[in-house]
Design an enzyme around this catalytic site. Structure first.
Site, short mmCIF file in Angstrom:
data_model
loop_
_atom_site.label_atom_id
_atom_site.label_comp_id
_atom_site.label_asym_id
_atom_site.label_seq_id
_atom_site.Cartn_x
_atom_site.Cartn_y
_atom_site.Cartn_z
N LYS A 227 -51.11 4.17 14.73
CA LYS A 227 -49.92 5.00 14.53
C LYS A 227 -49.25 4.65 13.20
O LYS A 227 -49.53 3.58 12.67
CB LYS A 227 -48.96 4.82 15.68
CG LYS A 227 -48.40 3.41 15.79
CD LYS A 227 -47.29 3.34 16.79
CE LYS A 227 -45.99 3.15 16.08
NZ LYS A 227 -44.85 2.84 16.87
N LYS B 257 -52.05 -2.93 27.49
CA LYS B 257 -51.35 -4.02 28.17
C LYS B 257 -51.85 -4.11 29.61
O LYS B 257 -51.98 -3.11 30.29
CB LYS B 257 -49.83 -3.77 28.17
CG LYS B 257 -49.18 -3.97 26.80
CD LYS B 257 -47.68 -3.77 26.91
CE LYS B 257 -47.02 -3.71 25.53
NZ LYS B 257 -46.69 -5.00 24.97
N HIS C 241 -45.41 5.37 23.42
CA HIS C 241 -45.48 4.38 24.50
C HIS C 241 -44.81 4.86 25.79
O HIS C 241 -45.39 4.77 26.88
CB HIS C 241 -44.81 3.07 24.07
CG HIS C 241 -45.29 2.55 22.75
ND1 HIS C 241 -46.60 2.66 22.36
CD2 HIS C 241 -44.65 1.90 21.74
CE1 HIS C 241 -46.74 2.11 21.16
NE2 HIS C 241 -45.58 1.65 20.76
C1 BG6 Z 1 -44.46 -0.66 18.17
C2 BG6 Z 1 -43.21 -0.18 17.51
O1 BG6 Z 1 -45.33 0.41 18.38
O2 BG6 Z 1 -44.14 -1.26 19.42
C3 BG6 Z 1 -42.24 -1.34 17.31
O3 BG6 Z 1 -43.51 0.40 16.26
C4 BG6 Z 1 -42.00 -2.04 18.63
O4 BG6 Z 1 -41.01 -0.88 16.76
C5 BG6 Z 1 -43.30 -2.40 19.32
O5 BG6 Z 1 -41.26 -3.22 18.35
C6 BG6 Z 1 -43.07 -2.92 20.71
O6 BG6 Z 1 -44.26 -3.43 21.22
P1 BG6 Z 1 -44.27 -4.59 22.31
O7 BG6 Z 1 -45.71 -4.78 22.62
O8 BG6 Z 1 -43.64 -5.80 21.68
O9 BG6 Z 1 -43.46 -4.09 23.47
#
Ligand code: BG6
Length: 493
Positions: free
Chosen positions: A149, A183, A240
């Site tokens: 992304k 995850k 997400h």
């Molecule tokens: C990323 C975002 O895709 O996901 C970030 O660009 C964010 O801004 C991150 O901090 C969060 O990922 P995780 O795995 O730490 O929850």
């Protein structure tokens, strides 16, 4: 202890090899998989970037990244050396023919060696890379391309990117990363829903009152220019959080086959009720964090973090939305979603609030029967909790009390929880697209998000301020309280 199934030998070509993602995520993930014996030293990681590095320099970067980001309990000097020997480097300014010839010469022609191209670069050069891959003979029908992304900033730009890639790679060669799908706890949603007979009969509007999805981070947006162009809606919700919503809301797929699963997710995305200029103020809240001076470590506001030429930005660092899914299963069941930077805690969780009991047989004064809640904690303290009512033990008659059945992953499983990229990188080599976004899914997600963005952009107001270290602006509390509900509190867990 799970035994990993070895993957075929591979040539993984990483464009953007000198970047942060390679160091922080890809190299440590590959090391864990190497250590687990999932691939042998015959496999190669070929870094490509403009910097004038050579193999030795990239190997040193690999060693350093492992030493910095891998849990020391998993470090083994001799193994790190063997691992580093899998790394090669090609200096290539994408438009430079010599660099491409060098890359081509490093790729093995044996069809048994899987060839994958990982594009960890800005999407505006995807097209050039794909064209050169084809023209210089690096592409082949069995090759795979992995896209990081952001895949566009709206539907139109994501289509342009996908069209450019599609001129060279067919859809079954394309792996679009959403690291949330890698995850463990997100994959566990599939196990929870479809490996237990218990939930499916009550997984619908007749038995579920509403669903909450929260992804809160304590970190700030930092000085990343990318974030200011993107904001929380594009950075977290479009990808997400909508993926999480799909996994919660989708119909049971007929099989675990990649397309069967992605077909069902797509149907959810297409059933999302549009949020437009007419409804946006009722069902959405955006916020931007303010700094705090009082704490020992003062926190700068989002505005203070921005470079001068971006001051005054209306980019949101927090979003709360009430999403509705217009289909038979979910009619009338709101999905409240929220995400933000600089919040009170780092926590990602999904809370399923079941319906209230239809009739109480208990006298007043024994305590109200709260509705059951299933809390799926994605991170940290991964686990699943089912809140239910019991009789408070002891004499003195009936008193109701809420307790939880607690499945803590850390206590139940001894093994280390693998990082998302470990699974995703190996799935590319295996040729399994289940945990990657299909083009139509991505486009459906943009189609839902674009009108929200447009409505915000057209509105004169500024995102609501919230103090760093809190749960977001008061408007987010009002959003859910208007419906007689409340956000699940961290302390409830
Ligand atoms: C990323 C975002 O895709 O996901 C970030 O660009 C964010 O801004 C991150 O901090 C969060 O990922 P995780 O795995 O730490 O929850």
């Amino acid at each position: 202890m799970q035994r990993p199934i070895p993957v075929p030998t591979f040539d993984y070509v990483v464009f953007g090899a000198t970047g942060d993602l390679t160091r922080r995520k890809l190299i440590p993930a590959l090391y864990y998989r190497f250590r687990a014996g999932q691939f042998s030293e015959r496999s190669r990681v070929i870094g490509v970037s403009r910097s004038a590095w050579d193999d030795a320099r990239f190997q040193q970067v690999a060693r350093d990244a492992v030493n910095e980001f891998v849990d020391p309990a998993y470090l083994d000097g001799a193994l790190v050396e063997k691992f580093a020997a899998c790394f090669f480097y090609v200096s290539n300014d994408v438009t430079d023919r010599d660099g491409w010839a060098d890359l081509r010469s490093r790729l093995r022609d044996d069809e048994a060696v899987v060839r994958a191209f990982y594009l960890a670069v800005a999407p505006d050069i995807f097209e050039r890379i794909c064209v050169f891959l084809a023209e210089t003979g690096c592409w082949r029908p069995s090759a795979r391309v992995v896209l990081e992304k952001p895949l566009g900033h709206d539907l139109a730009s994501s289509r342009e990117i996908n069209d450019a890639v599609a001129r060279v790679f067919s859809e079954d060669q394309v792996y679009r990363i959403d690291h949330y799908l890698g995850k463990e706890t997100v994959q566990n949603l599939l196990a929870l829903r479809f490996a237990n007979a218990l939930f499916e009969p009550i997984w619908n509007a007749a038995h579920i009152d509403h669903v909450q999805i929260s992804v809160a981070e304590t970190v700030g947006a930092g000085t990343r220019g990318y974030y200011d162009d993107s904001g929380a809606l594009r950075d977290m919700i479009q990808n997400h959080i909508l993926q999480l919503l799909c996994l919660v809301a989708m119909e049971p797929p007929a099989s675990g086959d990649a397309n069967a699963l992605r077909d069902e997710k797509l149907k959810v995305l297409r059933s999302l009720r549009p949020i437009t200029g007419d409804t946006v103020s009722k069902v959405s809240v955006r916020g931007q964090y303010r700094g705090t001076a009082s704490q020992a470590a003062a926190v700068r506001s989002y505005q203070e973090e921005l470079p001068d030429d971006r001051k005054g930005s209306r980019t949101e660092t927090f979003v709360a939305l009430k999403a509705e899914i217009d289909n038979w299963r979910w009619a009338g069941v709101p999905f409240y979603i929220r995400t933000g930077k600089r919040m009170a805690a780092k926590v990602s969780e999904i809370v399923i609030h079941f319906a209230r009991i239809p009739h109480s047989i208990f006298e007043d004064g024994v305590g109200a029967a709260k509705s059951n809640k299933l809390v799926i904690r994605l991170q940290p303290d991964e686990g699943v909790k089912l809140f239910m009512m019991v009789k408070d033990p002891g004499p003195g008659g009936m008193r109701l009390r809420e307790v939880s059945l607690n499945l803590s992953f850390a206590q139940t499983f001894e093994d280390r929880m693998p990082e998302a990229y470990e699974r995703l990188l190996m799935d590319v080599v295996r040729g399994n697209q289940t945990l990657f976004m299909r083009r139509d899914e991505l486009e459906a997600a943009w189609s839902w998000v674009d009108p929200i963005r447009q409505a915000w952009d057209a509105a004169p107001d500024f995102p609501q301020p919230y103090a760093a270290g809190t749960w977001g602006p008061t408007g987010s509390v009002a959003l859910i309280e208007r419906d007689g509900r409340a956000w699940h509190e961290e302390s409830d867990f």
